[in-house]
Write a protein that holds these residues in place. Structure first.
Motif, PDB file in Angstrom:
ATOM      1  N   THR A 231       0.854  -1.191   0.000  1.00 44.59           N
ATOM      2  CA  THR A 231       0.000   0.000   0.000  1.00 44.59           C
ATOM      3  C   THR A 231       0.895   1.249   0.000  1.00 44.59           C
ATOM      4  OG1 THR A 231       0.017  -0.361   2.370  1.00 44.59           O
ATOM      5  CG2 THR A 231      -1.984  -0.964   1.219  1.00 44.59           C
TER       6      THR A 231
ATOM      7  N   GLU B 264      -7.504   7.672   1.548  1.00 43.22           N
ATOM      8  CA  GLU B 264      -6.299   7.041   0.978  1.00 43.22           C
ATOM      9  C   GLU B 264      -5.023   7.588   1.640  1.00 43.22           C
ATOM     10  OE1 GLU B 264      -6.506   4.807  -1.627  1.00 43.22           O
ATOM     11  OE2 GLU B 264      -4.363   4.609  -2.079  1.00 43.22           O
TER      12      GLU B 264
ATOM     13  N   ALA C 152      -3.104 -12.626  -4.968  1.00 42.30           N
ATOM     14  CA  ALA C 152      -3.590 -11.525  -5.817  1.00 42.30           C
ATOM     15  C   ALA C 152      -2.986 -11.559  -7.207  1.00 42.30           C
ATOM     16  CB  ALA C 152      -3.294 -10.179  -5.142  1.00 42.30           C
TER      17      ALA C 152
ATOM     18  N   ASP D 134     -12.294  -8.739   2.282  1.00 35.80           N
ATOM     19  CA  ASP D 134     -12.191  -7.276   2.250  1.00 35.80           C
ATOM     20  C   ASP D 134     -10.851  -6.768   2.748  1.00 35.80           C
ATOM     21  OD1 ASP D 134     -14.695  -7.179   1.300  1.00 35.80           O
ATOM     22  OD2 ASP D 134     -15.647  -6.873   3.262  1.00 35.80           O
TER      23      ASP D 134
ATOM     24  N   GLY E  89      -8.733  -8.604  -0.937  1.00 34.15           N
ATOM     25  CA  GLY E  89      -9.286  -7.449  -1.670  1.00 34.15           C
ATOM     26  C   GLY E  89      -8.287  -6.305  -1.752  1.00 34.15           C
ATOM     27  N   ILE E  90      -7.627  -6.022  -0.635  1.00 33.67           N
ATOM     28  CA  ILE E  90      -6.623  -4.939  -0.616  1.00 33.67           C
ATOM     29  C   ILE E  90      -5.455  -5.319  -1.524  1.00 33.67           C
ATOM     30  CG2 ILE E  90      -4.865  -3.823   0.853  1.00 33.67           C
ATOM     31  CD1 ILE E  90      -7.462  -2.615   1.509  1.00 33.67           C
TER      32      ILE E  90
ATOM     33  N   VAL F 219      -5.467  -7.269  -4.102  1.00 33.25           N
ATOM     34  CA  VAL F 219      -5.859  -7.170  -5.520  1.00 33.25           C
ATOM     35  C   VAL F 219      -5.880  -5.700  -5.951  1.00 33.25           C
ATOM     36  CG1 VAL F 219      -7.803  -7.508  -7.115  1.00 33.25           C
ATOM     37  CG2 VAL F 219      -7.116  -9.363  -5.566  1.00 33.25           C
ATOM     38  N   ARG F 220      -6.360  -4.844  -5.048  1.00 38.16           N
ATOM     39  CA  ARG F 220      -6.450  -3.414  -5.394  1.00 38.16           C
ATOM     40  C   ARG F 220      -5.078  -2.832  -5.742  1.00 38.16           C
ATOM     41  NH1 ARG F 220      -9.225   0.185  -0.933  1.00 38.16           N
ATOM     42  NH2 ARG F 220      -8.158   2.156  -1.301  1.00 38.16           N
ATOM     43  N   TYR F 221      -4.052  -3.291  -5.038  1.00 34.75           N
ATOM     44  CA  TYR F 221      -2.713  -2.712  -5.259  1.00 34.75           C
ATOM     45  C   TYR F 221      -1.783  -3.689  -5.980  1.00 34.75           C
ATOM     46  CZ  TYR F 221      -4.296   0.942  -2.137  1.00 34.75           C
ATOM     47  OH  TYR F 221      -5.006   1.967  -1.574  1.00 34.75           O
ATOM     48  N   ARG F 222      -2.335  -4.664  -6.702  1.00 34.67           N
ATOM     49  CA  ARG F 222      -1.498  -5.730  -7.257  1.00 34.67           C
ATOM     50  C   ARG F 222      -0.442  -5.229  -8.241  1.00 34.67           C
ATOM     51  NH1 ARG F 222      -3.956  -7.696 -12.271  1.00 34.67           N
ATOM     52  NH2 ARG F 222      -3.011  -9.739 -11.990  1.00 34.67           N
ATOM     53  N   ASP F 223      -0.691  -4.070  -8.861  1.00 35.39           N
ATOM     54  CA  ASP F 223       0.313  -3.544  -9.806  1.00 35.39           C
ATOM     55  C   ASP F 223       1.614  -3.185  -9.107  1.00 35.39           C
ATOM     56  OD1 ASP F 223      -1.503  -3.859 -11.719  1.00 35.39           O
ATOM     57  OD2 ASP F 223      -1.949  -1.733 -12.039  1.00 35.39           O
TER      58      ASP F 223
END
Ligand code: NAD
Ligand code: USQ
Length: 405
Positions: A48, A223, A247, A357, A361-362, A364-368
């Motif tokens: 993150t 954020e 992820a 969640d 989920g977190i 996957v959200r920042y997988r890049d």
């Protein structure tokens, strides 16, 4: 209460500082940002995108109107720490400010000595500063379940009553830590227990299990407040790593057979446990120990659970068994008591409610931002001189190109 949070820029400390201030306590953060430097040293970053502390505090103030005081400095510097205690005059000090990675402490001689010096000296300084300036202040110290190791008997909360040659006594539970880091916590516990007895200080040692998740009500407000989520082989803890691996469809890195069983808790329970300890202080001269975890799992249990939940989210992931880089029992008895915090009112979160969640989920959200080369364990307990590879952009690209989600 006036509560000082030592290590308030870190993973547990940031979530705790925001939680305590939102509950109406006056909070000061004390930190020297050394945790951010360890990331630079290792060539890793949190999944993150955390902001500098000054920005986090400004964002929090803007959103809520609540202020948190900040003292920037090193707790192993007595002049700095004592002047901070003198200025802030805390009723409770929550001490998170230590080097907390077992692999980091096992890199080589330098990192072992650094870990034990940073941790033991910081805690000693705190004990002396409290004795000199604020003797009624309650010390809430983060210890670890790893102090006990994995004995073939039930683990008690800090103390065990033993009968030996016809005599009986209640003694500290035997300690069998598994890294120079875990050893530093044992040394701290002894120093704290001694000063409670000798000087009448009051302290609670929170023997915390492995913390997971990054979501707390406060950090999710914006954020700019997001907390760290470490997934690298040095600072990433096992469940956070498995979720980051899932992820991007990277095989879950179970070390050895995966029978290693530990106590775990959601970070939302960490913050509540700390508040409960502060609100119910130890008596003068008392050294208390609470085992701070909510559920116990083996590493393989966790991998199977993450695999199943990821599958329900449409992500296919394999389980890999890597040679265990640590010296630890891969299959053992484990049953640790943990009732004192629930007796004080803790209502635990369970992993099954958090996985989607708060964890996968977190991730996957920042997988890049994930670099798969950081999934490979590089610190071996048997080696005296571990070398770390530099982050590989190529392997990152090849995993992300697979488009597993
Ligand atoms: P972290 O590394 O994220 O945070 C520690 C913070 O302390 C960092 O911000 C760092 O900069 C600061 N710090 C370290 N040494 C310092 C010093 N000498 N002076 C000032 N600041 C200093 O760690 P965390 O995961 O938040 O863990 C916090 C505490 O909880 C540690 O004591 C750790 O041993 C304990 N703990 C953590 C876990 C876990 O799973 N994360 C589990 C059990 C116990
Ligand atoms: N493990 C794997 N695969 C991985 C990473 C870890 O199988 O990819 C295994 C380890 O071998 C170990 C277990 O998972 O058996 C836990 O490892 P971890 O890195 O999640 O946790 P640990 O090193 O024990 O340290 C963490 C925190 C530390 C805290 C401790 C609590 O970093 O600060 O004190 O958890 S406890 O484990 O209860 O001692």
């Amino acid at each position: 209460m006036r509560i000082a949070v030592l290590g308030g820029d870190g993973y547990c400390g940031w979530a705790t500082a925001l939680y305590l201030v939102s509950k109406g306590h006056s909070v000061a953060i004390i930190d020297n940002f050394v945790r951010r430097q360890w990331d630079y040293e290792l060539g890793v970053q949190t999944l993150t995108p955390i902001r500098p502390l000054s920005e986090r505090l400004a964002a929090w103030h803007q959103l809520t109107g609540m202020a948190i005081e900040l003292f920037v400095g090193d707790v192993s510097d007595y002049d700095f720490l004592s002047s901070t205690i003198k200025t802030f005059q805390p009723e409770a000090v929550v001490h998170f400010a230590e080097q907390r990675s077992a692999p980091y402490s096992m890199i080589d001689r330098k990192h072992a000595i650094y870990t034990q010096t940073n941790n033991v000296v910081g805690t000693l300084n705190l004990l002396f500063a409290i004795r000199e300036l604020q003797p009624d202040c309650h010390i809430v110290k983060l210890g670890t379940m790893g102090e006990y190791g994995t004995p073939n008997i039930d683990i008690e909360e800090g103390f065990i009553t033993i009968e030996h040659n016809g005599r009986k006594d209640t003694l500290p539970f035997p300690k069998q830590p598994g890294s120079f880091y875990h050893l530093s916590k044992v040394h701290d516990s002894h120093n704290i227990m001694f000063t409670c007895k000798a000087w009448g200080l009051r302290a609670t040692d929170l023997n915390q299990g492995v913390v997971y998740g990054t979501v707390t009500e406060e950090v999710m407000m914006d954020e700019a407040l997001i907390n760290r989520f470490d997934y690298d082989d040095v600072f990433g803890t096992v469940l956070n790593r498995f979720c980051a691996q899932a992820a991007i469809g990277y095989p879950l890195t179970v070390y050895g057979q995966g029978g290693q069983t530990r106590g775990f808790l959601d970070i939302r329970d960490t913050v509540r446990c700390v508040e409960l300890a502060c609100l119910n202080p130890a008596k003068q001269g008392e050294f208390r120990v609470f085992n701070q975890f909510t559920e116990q799992f083996s590493v393989l249990d966790l991998a199977v659970t993450v695999q199943a939940v990821a599958g329900q989210m449409g992500i296919k992931v394999e389980i890999d068994h890597l040679p265990d880089p640590r010296v630890e029992a891969e299959s053992h008895y484990y049953n640790a008591r943990h009732s004192k915090l629930t007796d004080l009112g803790l209502k635990p979160h369970v992993l099954s409610d958090s996985l989607v969640d708060s964890l996968i989920g977190i991730a996957v959200r920042y997988r890049d931002r994930i670099d798969p080369s950081l999934f490979v364990p590089q610190i071996n307990w048997r080696s005296t001189q571990n070398e770390r590879r530099i982050v590989s952009e190529t392997s990152k690209q090849s995993y992300l190109a697979k488009d597993t989600v």
